[in-house]
Scaffold this active site. Structure first.
Site, PDB file in Angstrom:
ATOM      1  N   GLY A  46       0.824  -1.200   0.000  1.00 49.07           N
ATOM      2  CA  GLY A  46       0.000   0.000   0.000  1.00 49.07           C
ATOM      3  C   GLY A  46       0.856   1.246   0.000  1.00 49.07           C
ATOM      4  CB  CYS A  93       7.369   1.864   5.639  1.00 51.38           C
ATOM      5  SG  CYS A  93       6.677   3.386   4.984  1.00 51.38           S
ATOM      6  CG  HIS A 135       1.984   1.011   7.411  1.00 50.82           C
ATOM      7  ND1 HIS A 135       3.183   0.678   8.004  1.00 50.82           N
ATOM      8  CD2 HIS A 135       2.304   1.819   6.366  1.00 50.82           C
ATOM      9  CE1 HIS A 135       4.170   1.263   7.334  1.00 50.82           C
ATOM     10  NE2 HIS A 135       3.670   1.949   6.336  1.00 50.82           N
TER      11      HIS A 135
HETATM   12 NI    NI Z   1       4.494   3.084   4.871  1.00 48.87          NI
END
Ligand code: NI
Length: 170
Positions: A46, A93, A135
């Site tokens: 994402g 991330c 997140h």
């Molecule tokens: Ni992230």
């Protein structure tokens, strides 16, 4: 479609809160498509809009990733409306490649928002996708997962991150 540049954790735009989207115009639709391409290209789960330098209240998540398929959704002005349970698991991330930490999240969440057609959407998710929603919500609030770690872990993660950034620039 162009692949967008993903900003890293030291970029101040990662600290900007997502501005509510009032009008879903062509620029938002294009941004969303480009964010799909960018997420796939980076093999991510994402991406939040501020990660590509545009602090809008919008994220994309690949709902098919656990099945090895791609099913990307865009959620505009998302809100987590319910949370249940707890789970600690490793998290990464796209703004901090190769950096992972154990993060405690709710096991299940309910998320509401608006899709690109302006329709209200509601998702119930568990485990990995619930984690992805939480997140991305953090990104839209200007938070990063190291913010919530203890000082020692946070500092150690920051050192590793800065070292990696130097290596990338070298
Ligand atoms: Ni992230």
């Amino acid at each position: 479609m162009p692949i967008l540049t993903i900003k890293n954790w030291l970029d101040p735009v990662l600290r900007k809160k997502g501005e509510p989207i009032e009008n879903i115009d062509d620029s938002i639709v294009t941004l969303s498509k480009n964010m799909f391409e960018t997420t796939l290209d980076a093999r991510g789960a994402g991406l939040a809009a501020n990660q590509v330098g545009l602090p809008y209240n919008l994220f994309v998540v690949d709902m098919g990733i656990e099945k090895g398929e791609h099913d990307l959704i865009t959620v505009i002005n998302p809100v987590i409306t319910a949370m249940e349970g707890e789970e600690i698991s490793e998290e990464g991330c796209l703004s901090s490649p190769e950096l992972y930490a154990e993060v405690k999240r709710a096991l299940k969440v309910e998320l509401k928002g608006i899709d690109l057609n302006g329709n209200e959407v509601r998702y119930e998710a568990e485990g990995f996708i619930a984690r992805a929603f939480q997140h991305e919500m953090d990104h839209l609030n200007g938070s990063l997962f190291w913010d919530n770690l203890g000082k020692f872990k946070r500092d150690s993660l920051k050192r590793k991150f800065k070292k990696k950034q130097k290596e990338l620039k070298a």
